[in-house]
Design a protein around this motif. Structure first.
Motif, PDB file in Angstrom:
ATOM      1  N   VAL A 176       0.873  -1.172   0.000  1.00 12.71           N
ATOM      2  CA  VAL A 176       0.000   0.000   0.000  1.00 12.71           C
ATOM      3  C   VAL A 176       0.910   1.221   0.000  1.00 12.71           C
ATOM      4  N   THR A 177       0.695   2.140  -0.921  1.00 15.88           N
ATOM      5  CA  THR A 177       1.556   3.325  -0.974  1.00 15.88           C
ATOM      6  C   THR A 177       1.044   4.386  -0.004  1.00 15.88           C
ATOM      7  N   THR A 178       1.967   5.235   0.442  1.00 16.80           N
ATOM      8  CA  THR A 178       1.658   6.259   1.443  1.00 16.80           C
ATOM      9  C   THR A 178       2.392   7.550   1.122  1.00 16.80           C
ATOM     10  N   ALA A 179       2.097   8.591   1.889  1.00 11.95           N
ATOM     11  CA  ALA A 179       2.776   9.878   1.725  1.00 11.95           C
ATOM     12  C   ALA A 179       4.022   9.900   2.601  1.00 11.95           C
ATOM     13  N   GLY A 180       5.008   9.101   2.242  1.00 14.65           N
ATOM     14  CA  GLY A 180       6.245   9.001   3.002  1.00 14.65           C
ATOM     15  C   GLY A 180       6.172   7.930   4.075  1.00 14.65           C
ATOM     16  N   ALA A 181       7.310   7.661   4.717  1.00 15.49           N
ATOM     17  CA  ALA A 181       7.379   6.597   5.718  1.00 15.49           C
ATOM     18  C   ALA A 181       6.612   6.950   6.987  1.00 15.49           C
ATOM     19  N   MET A 182       6.623   8.225   7.397  1.00 21.77           N
ATOM     20  CA  MET A 182       5.892   8.600   8.603  1.00 21.77           C
ATOM     21  C   MET A 182       4.406   8.366   8.438  1.00 21.77           C
ATOM     22  N   GLY A 311       8.679   1.731   4.216  1.00 23.38           N
ATOM     23  CA  GLY A 311       9.831   2.335   3.549  1.00 23.38           C
ATOM     24  C   GLY A 311       9.429   3.570   2.770  1.00 23.38           C
ATOM     25  N   SER A 312      10.412   4.231   2.186  1.00 25.98           N
ATOM     26  CA  SER A 312      10.154   5.408   1.347  1.00 25.98           C
ATOM     27  C   SER A 312      11.409   5.746   0.563  1.00 25.98           C
ATOM     28  N   VAL A 313      11.297   6.727  -0.316  1.00 22.78           N
ATOM     29  CA  VAL A 313      12.463   7.239  -1.048  1.00 22.78           C
ATOM     30  C   VAL A 313      12.880   8.609  -0.520  1.00 22.78           C
ATOM     31  N   SER A 314      12.378   8.982   0.662  1.00 28.37           N
ATOM     32  CA  SER A 314      12.681  10.295   1.222  1.00 28.37           C
ATOM     33  C   SER A 314      14.156  10.458   1.575  1.00 28.37           C
ATOM     34  N   LYS A 315      14.869   9.350   1.812  1.00 26.02           N
ATOM     35  CA  LYS A 315      16.285   9.433   2.156  1.00 26.02           C
ATOM     36  C   LYS A 315      17.197   9.050   0.992  1.00 26.02           C
ATOM     37  N   THR A 316      16.621   8.701  -0.136  1.00 29.16           N
ATOM     38  CA  THR A 316      17.448   8.243  -1.244  1.00 29.16           C
ATOM     39  C   THR A 316      17.223   8.996  -2.547  1.00 29.16           C
ATOM     40  N   LEU A 317      16.015   9.497  -2.776  1.00 34.65           N
ATOM     41  CA  LEU A 317      15.722  10.114  -4.064  1.00 34.65           C
ATOM     42  C   LEU A 317      15.121  11.514  -3.968  1.00 34.65           C
ATOM     43  N   ALA A 318      13.993  11.622  -3.241  1.00 39.15           N
ATOM     44  CA  ALA A 318      13.242  12.872  -3.286  1.00 39.15           C
ATOM     45  C   ALA A 318      12.466  13.076  -1.992  1.00 39.15           C
ATOM     46  N   TYR A 321       8.930  14.614  -2.419  1.00 38.81           N
ATOM     47  CA  TYR A 321       7.907  13.899  -3.186  1.00 38.81           C
ATOM     48  C   TYR A 321       6.918  13.184  -2.276  1.00 38.81           C
ATOM     49  N   ARG A 322       7.335  12.888  -1.052  1.00 41.73           N
ATOM     50  CA  ARG A 322       6.492  12.196  -0.071  1.00 41.73           C
ATOM     51  C   ARG A 322       5.937  10.891  -0.629  1.00 41.73           C
ATOM     52  N   VAL A 323       6.827  10.044  -1.109  1.00 45.34           N
ATOM     53  CA  VAL A 323       6.449   8.732  -1.627  1.00 45.34           C
ATOM     54  C   VAL A 323       6.965   7.662  -0.674  1.00 45.34           C
ATOM     55  N   GLY A 324       6.038   6.922  -0.090  1.00 45.23           N
ATOM     56  CA  GLY A 324       6.385   5.835   0.806  1.00 45.23           C
ATOM     57  C   GLY A 324       5.469   4.655   0.587  1.00 45.23           C
ATOM     58  N   TRP A 325       5.625   3.616   1.421  1.00 46.18           N
ATOM     59  CA  TRP A 325       4.822   2.409   1.256  1.00 46.18           C
ATOM     60  C   TRP A 325       4.865   1.571   2.523  1.00 46.18           C
ATOM     61  N   VAL A 326       3.987   0.600   2.570  1.00 48.95           N
ATOM     62  CA  VAL A 326       3.990  -0.380   3.643  1.00 48.95           C
ATOM     63  C   VAL A 326       3.514  -1.712   3.084  1.00 48.95           C
ATOM     64  N   ALA A 327       4.197  -2.781   3.503  1.00 59.54           N
ATOM     65  CA  ALA A 327       3.705  -4.141   3.257  1.00 59.54           C
ATOM     66  C   ALA A 327       3.113  -4.588   4.593  1.00 59.54           C
ATOM     67  N   PRO A 328       1.782  -4.460   4.774  1.00 60.71           N
ATOM     68  CA  PRO A 328       1.183  -4.602   6.103  1.00 60.71           C
ATOM     69  C   PRO A 328       0.862  -6.031   6.525  1.00 60.71           C
ATOM     70  N   GLY A 329       1.219  -7.021   5.684  1.00 64.33           N
ATOM     71  CA  GLY A 329       0.941  -8.406   6.052  1.00 64.33           C
ATOM     72  C   GLY A 329      -0.534  -8.658   6.242  1.00 64.33           C
ATOM     73  N   LYS A 330      -0.906  -9.293   7.348  1.00 64.23           N
ATOM     74  CA  LYS A 330      -2.300  -9.663   7.608  1.00 64.23           C
ATOM     75  C   LYS A 330      -3.179  -8.465   7.951  1.00 64.23           C
ATOM     76  N   PHE A 331      -2.567  -7.283   8.068  1.00 69.26           N
ATOM     77  CA  PHE A 331      -3.324  -6.087   8.444  1.00 69.26           C
ATOM     78  C   PHE A 331      -3.600  -5.176   7.243  1.00 69.26           C
ATOM     79  N   LYS A 332      -3.500  -5.711   6.044  1.00 68.99           N
ATOM     80  CA  LYS A 332      -3.618  -4.896   4.831  1.00 68.99           C
ATOM     81  C   LYS A 332      -4.971  -4.196   4.730  1.00 68.99           C
ATOM     82  N   GLU A 333      -6.036  -4.897   4.967  1.00 68.18           N
ATOM     83  CA  GLU A 333      -7.358  -4.298   4.812  1.00 68.18           C
ATOM     84  C   GLU A 333      -7.568  -3.147   5.790  1.00 68.18           C
ATOM     85  N   GLN A 351       4.219   9.461  -7.534  1.00 66.38           N
ATOM     86  CA  GLN A 351       4.315   8.005  -7.467  1.00 66.38           C
ATOM     87  C   GLN A 351       4.680   7.415  -8.828  1.00 66.38           C
ATOM     88  N   GLU A 352       4.133   7.978  -9.882  1.00 70.57           N
ATOM     89  CA  GLU A 352       4.468   7.507 -11.230  1.00 70.57           C
ATOM     90  C   GLU A 352       5.943   7.737 -11.531  1.00 70.57           C
TER      91      GLU A 352
END
Length: 472
Positions: A176-182, A311-318, A321-333, A351-352
């Motif tokens: 699931v994508t997010t607005a940065g890691a926070m 995770g995010s690209v806030s420390k590596t790319l931009a 841009y506020r591009v982050g994500w989470v792999a939430p496992g069983k809590f995805k929904e 994101q694109e």
């Protein structure tokens, strides 16, 4: 012999010459091109040999001059002590101190050792701008349309593909994508806990995590943390009955720079799994490693879906841009539902752009260059701290990331040091920011994500001089 092992052979040969005084302190080493020619290896292999020697503080680079045997090849600063937070301590956020450090964020006259992000000079801004223009031409409505709730598919697919670097078996549907890691951490905390629940974290830990937890009404339990190996698992085990969830910055913790060994990560996941306790893993520094391979996250050992990998690209790319994500496992929904309530959609254009950057190999090329620069920076900073700071100073040994944790004389008040340093246009992050307890008042976090220069060295020398005067 395998090509990837040759640089170690070369590094060990030069190290032996240094240890045997064949090469003495201050001696100039043969050039990288000379080593390439004499050993019959590639330029990349020769360069990696020199970086390995730099990593061990055996040699140092001097701009426009070459590599020399380091003055510190036989002396190293001790590492900071393992933290010892109190379970019963009164908790109080250092909000006034945090606000003071970040209040002048846009003042370009200040040298900011306080901000843990890469300088613009280290980012591929021109390439990102080109991708941004391309995205406006190819996206529906030039990027003005809503993105699907789970997030841009190209981005999710390429994050899943990129997870092969740590043995991940993720798919686009796992993310699931997010607005940065926070933002990812926020969704995770809200999905897993309610007001009054207790969350276990490292001590020290990034102040944003502490602020977020307290804003949600959570109780924070700070766990003793080693500056090299991270959270002390024995200490965590003793408090398991009282916690609802655990949060770790597993790779190159901010602010300590610690990286949990693989066996510790596996033990942590197993320990929490036995008690059905979820683990939120903040892994936004994992790609910025100085060694041979990316360290695995705790998610690599997750068998029950209890690890929520952020995770995010806030420390590596931009950062912006506020591009982050989470792999939430069983809590995805639960996470998707919260995203719908709080955001409806993610930012389509950024994101694109990041999805495209990950897709065509540019990300890895950029990371290789950035890692080399940051590793050299960390060594420059450590040398300067050795040269200019008070004798009792301790400094962390990060093998990745952007920050150093510096522990000074116990009688030195770093918040007061901050005030005096700011009069010289130098900003630091006092250690008290990274805890809810009255501790780390003699510590600071310094970011080496800046472009190294003679001026930067002068600022570190000035900071060390101020610290020395405060001890006398």
């Amino acid at each position: 012999m395998k090509e990837e092992a040759l640089y170690i052979v070369i590094a060990k040969a030069i190290e032996q010459q240094i240890r045997n005084n064949v090469l003495k302190i201050g001696d100039k080493l043969p050039s990288i091109r000379t080593v390439k020619r004499e050993y019959g290896v590639s330029m990349n292999t020769a360069t990696r040999a020199f970086f390995e020697l730099e990593r061990k503080a055996l040699i140092e680079s001097r701009p426009q001059s070459g590599f020399y045997v380091s003055r510190h090849s036989r002396s190293r600063l001790p590492v900071p002590t393992t933290s010892n937070p109190s379970v019963l301590s009164h908790q109080e956020q250092a909000e006034n101190l945090i606000d003071k450090v970040y209040r002048s964020l846009n003042d370009t006259s200040i040298t900011r050792f306080s901000i843990g992000v890469p300088a613009n000079e280290l980012l591929p801004i021109a390439k990102l701008n080109k991708s941004l223009l391309q995205a406006t031409r190819t996206l529906d409505g030039s990027g003005t349309a809503y993105e699907e709730i789970q997030g841009n598919f190209k981005l999710r697919r390429n994050i899943a593909r990129w997870s092969f670097t740590w043995g991940g078996m993720l798919t686009a549907d796992d993310l699931v994508t997010t607005a940065g890691a926070m933002n990812a951490l926020s969704y995770c905390m809200m999905a897993l806990a309610k007001k009054g629940d207790t969350i276990a974290v490292e001590s020290p830990v990034y102040f944003g995590i502490l602020q977020l937890a307290k804003s949600l009404g959570l109780e924070v339990l700070e766990i003793p943390t080693h500056p090299i190996t991270g959270m002390e698992l024995d200490a965590l085990r003793k408090v398991l009955p009282s916690i609802k969830l655990c949060l770790v910055v597993s790779n190159f913790n901010n602010p300590l720079g610690s990286c949990m060994p693989e066996e510790n990560k596996k033990a942590l996941v197993n320990m929490l799994s036995e008690h059905e306790i979820p683990l939120i893993e903040d892994d936004l520094y994992g790609d910025v490693y100085f060694g041979e391979n990316r360290p695995k996250p705790c998610k690599a050992f997750d068998k029950k879906g209890l690890v929520l990998w952020c995770g995010s690209v806030s420390k590596t790319l931009a950062p912006g841009y506020r591009v982050g994500w989470v792999a939430p496992g069983k809590f995805k929904e639960q996470v998707i539902r919260l995203k719908l309530l709080h955001a409806v959609s993610s930012t389509t254009l950024t994101q694109e752009v990041i999805g495209d950057f990950l897709e065509n190999g540019r990300y890895e090329a950029h990371l290789r260059k950035m890692r080399r620069t940051l590793q050299a920076n960390s060594l420059h900073f450590t040398r300067a701290i050795h040269d200019y700071f008070p004798e009792e100073t301790r400094v962390s040994r990060p093998q990745g990331g952007f920050v150093l944790w510096v522990e000074l004389n116990p009688n030195l008040n770093v918040p007061l040091l901050y005030d005096q340093a700011m009069r010289q246009k130098i900003s630091i992050a006092p250690g008290r920011m990274f805890t809810l307890q009255n501790q780390f008042n003699n510590c600071m976090r310094l970011s080496y994500g800046l472009q190294w220069s003679d001026e930067l060295e002068k600022k570190l020398a000035m900071l060390g001089s101020i610290a020395k005067k405060m001890i006398r």
